[in-house]
Design a protein around this motif. Structure first.
Motif, PDB file in Angstrom:
ATOM      1  N   UNK A  93       0.720  -1.328   0.106  1.00 40.63           N
ATOM      2  CA  UNK A  93       0.020   0.163  -0.048  1.00 40.63           C
ATOM      3  C   UNK A  93       0.951   1.304   0.192  1.00 40.63           C
ATOM      4  N   UNK A  94       2.142   1.069   0.109  1.00 37.88           N
ATOM      5  CA  UNK A  94       2.736   2.407   0.337  1.00 37.88           C
ATOM      6  C   UNK A  94       3.907   2.355  -0.858  1.00 37.88           C
ATOM      7  N   UNK A  95       4.258   3.632  -1.387  1.00 34.58           N
ATOM      8  CA  UNK A  95       5.481   3.655  -2.207  1.00 34.58           C
ATOM      9  C   UNK A  95       6.760   3.454  -1.685  1.00 34.58           C
ATOM     10  N   UNK A  96       7.805   3.053  -2.722  1.00 31.18           N
ATOM     11  CA  UNK A  96       9.186   3.083  -2.047  1.00 31.18           C
ATOM     12  C   UNK A  96       9.470   4.190  -1.198  1.00 31.18           C
ATOM     13  N   UNK A  97       9.303   5.319  -1.704  1.00 30.75           N
ATOM     14  CA  UNK A  97       9.809   6.505  -1.319  1.00 30.75           C
ATOM     15  C   UNK A  97       9.260   6.803   0.371  1.00 30.75           C
ATOM     16  N   UNK A  98       8.032   6.248   0.412  1.00 32.66           N
ATOM     17  CA  UNK A  98       7.254   6.276   1.932  1.00 32.66           C
ATOM     18  C   UNK A  98       7.850   5.177   2.679  1.00 32.66           C
ATOM     19  N   UNK A  99       8.084   4.002   2.020  1.00 33.73           N
ATOM     20  CA  UNK A  99       8.866   2.885   3.018  1.00 33.73           C
ATOM     21  C   UNK A  99       9.994   3.334   3.500  1.00 33.73           C
ATOM     22  N   UNK A 100      10.707   3.777   2.693  1.00 30.55           N
ATOM     23  CA  UNK A 100      12.151   4.495   2.934  1.00 30.55           C
ATOM     24  C   UNK A 100      12.065   5.343   4.138  1.00 30.55           C
ATOM     25  N   UNK A 101      11.020   6.378   4.056  1.00 30.64           N
ATOM     26  CA  UNK A 101      11.127   7.325   5.112  1.00 30.64           C
ATOM     27  C   UNK A 101      10.503   6.624   6.329  1.00 30.64           C
ATOM     28  N   UNK A 102       9.844   5.671   6.209  1.00 31.08           N
ATOM     29  CA  UNK A 102       9.391   5.075   7.476  1.00 31.08           C
ATOM     30  C   UNK A 102      10.605   4.274   8.213  1.00 31.08           C
ATOM     31  N   UNK A 103      11.563   3.587   7.330  1.00 33.48           N
ATOM     32  CA  UNK A 103      12.583   3.004   7.777  1.00 33.48           C
ATOM     33  C   UNK A 103      13.343   4.047   8.398  1.00 33.48           C
ATOM     34  N   UNK A 104      13.754   5.056   7.774  1.00 30.72           N
ATOM     35  CA  UNK A 104      14.710   6.365   8.313  1.00 30.72           C
ATOM     36  C   UNK A 104      14.064   6.965   9.619  1.00 30.72           C
ATOM     37  N   UNK A 105      12.906   7.001   9.667  1.00 30.49           N
ATOM     38  CA  UNK A 105      12.232   7.471  10.934  1.00 30.49           C
ATOM     39  C   UNK A 105      12.455   6.642  11.998  1.00 30.49           C
ATOM     40  N   UNK A 106      12.253   5.364  11.870  1.00 28.71           N
ATOM     41  CA  UNK A 106      12.689   4.177  12.914  1.00 28.71           C
ATOM     42  C   UNK A 106      13.966   4.118  13.307  1.00 28.71           C
ATOM     43  N   UNK A 107      14.748   4.283  12.080  1.00 32.98           N
ATOM     44  CA  UNK A 107      16.405   4.508  12.726  1.00 32.98           C
ATOM     45  C   UNK A 107      16.660   5.571  13.523  1.00 32.98           C
ATOM     46  N   UNK A 108      15.903   6.828  13.164  1.00 32.03           N
ATOM     47  CA  UNK A 108      16.242   7.902  13.994  1.00 32.03           C
ATOM     48  C   UNK A 108      15.993   7.956  15.424  1.00 32.03           C
ATOM     49  N   UNK A 109      14.533   7.220  15.580  1.00 28.77           N
ATOM     50  CA  UNK A 109      14.112   6.978  17.037  1.00 28.77           C
ATOM     51  C   UNK A 109      14.840   6.106  17.681  1.00 28.77           C
TER      52      UNK A 109
END
Length: 308
Positions: free
Chosen positions: A287-303
């Motif tokens: 349901x998500x585009x690759x760019x959105x999935x990337x941002x989710x991963x980066x957000x989790x990493x930052x947290x």
């Protein structure tokens, strides 16, 4: 931070991993039991030349077809590569779907005995006399858990598992699952989730693309170079079916359909394995585009980094 991106075959790991690697400025270590071999390019879905030009990859085409490999050997290589990467970067990125290889990154493997030459020779002789299915059935009896993880009638893995069983009187699988799984604090594990119908459609489409890209010619070229069909990499899905076609056991259409069927079954086994790990951060790849999935991963990493 060790970042692991896993998922079943054809779930979309390659393109997402390329974007994550570019965002973080780091290489990728492939966690695949077949992509490490030379010559088997199309059938193992290796990253394309343009992908390899975009991001440096480890564990791609670094072994000859005639070389033996194992989870432990991969684990040893991966440890050295990760040390090299972390000497220059803040993070390491592992991407793939080979279950035991992934598991070795999260928890060191147990003390498995080295191969017993006499056992290996005896088991190899049994293959010559009775065929591979004979040993496959025996392993199914003594280690039903491990046989579920094997990609078809994998000669080397079956012989190795029986060798360990003969030495220890313990199933080979017991050396991998006899400890509680606890995710190390410096590790993040992401998984790509797709509904099964969507995943199976992607698998079927990818097989069609492999055929269009020349999988049949790739297999023919390997055999024409004199490589034995019994080699470990050629027992993988995609290769053994085409070899059966060459030997007259299957029509081309039947071979292609079997590749699709076996790939879907392999994906199902992968998903069953991954469901054991409650620490995986599942990403909605459907349901998500690759760019959105990337941002989710980066957000989790930052947290994760903020909490350290």
């Amino acid at each position: 931070m060790k970042i692991i991106l896993l998922g079943p075959t054809a779930s979309g790991k390659t393109e997402l991993s390329i974007q994550i690697a570019e965002e973080l400025g780091i290489p990728i270590i492939s966690v695949d039991s077949r992509q490490c071999y030379k010559h088997v390019d199309i059938g193992t879905a290796k990253p394309s030349k343009s992908d390899l030009d975009r991001v440096q990859h480890y564990n791609i085409s670094n072994l000859e077809l005639t070389e033996s490999d194992s989870v432990q050997a991969f684990s040893n290589r991966a440890e050295l590569w990760e040390q090299e990467i972390l000497s220059q970067h803040q993070h390491s990125l592992f991407v793939g779907g080979s279950t035991l290889h992934l598991q070795s990154l999260i928890r060191p493997m147990d003390d498995i005995p080295s191969a017993n030459k006499a056992n290996i020779e005896a088991l190899t002789e049994e293959v010559e006399q009775h065929g591979m299915e004979f040993l496959y059935n025996r392993l199914t009896e003594v280690d039903p858990d491990y046989i579920k993880t094997i990609d078809g009638m994998n000669r080397q893995r079956i012989i190795r598992a029986l060798d360990v069983w003969m030495q220890t009187d313990k199933p080979f699988s017991s050396f991998h699952v006899n400890k509680e799984f606890i995710l190390p604090p410096n590790t993040l594990v992401f998984g790509l989730h797709r509904e099964r119908e969507n995943l199976y459609e992607r698998i079927n489409t990818r097989v069609d693309i492999m055929i269009e890209e020349g999988l049949i010619d790739e297999v023919r070229g390997i055999l024409d170079q004199g490589f034995s069909k019994e080699l470990q990499p050629l027992n993988a899905v995609g290769y053994r079916e085409i070899i059966s076609h060459f030997e007259g056991d299957l029509t081309q259409a039947e071979a292609i359909e079997k590749i699709k069927t076996h790939s879907r079954r392999y994906a199902k086994r992968q998903l069953t394995w991954f469901k054991r790990w409650d620490f995986v951060e599942w990403l909605p790849a459907q349901s998500k585009k690759i760019e959105e999935l990337k941002e989710i991963m980066i957000s989790h990493l930052a947290a994760k980094l903020d909490k350290q």
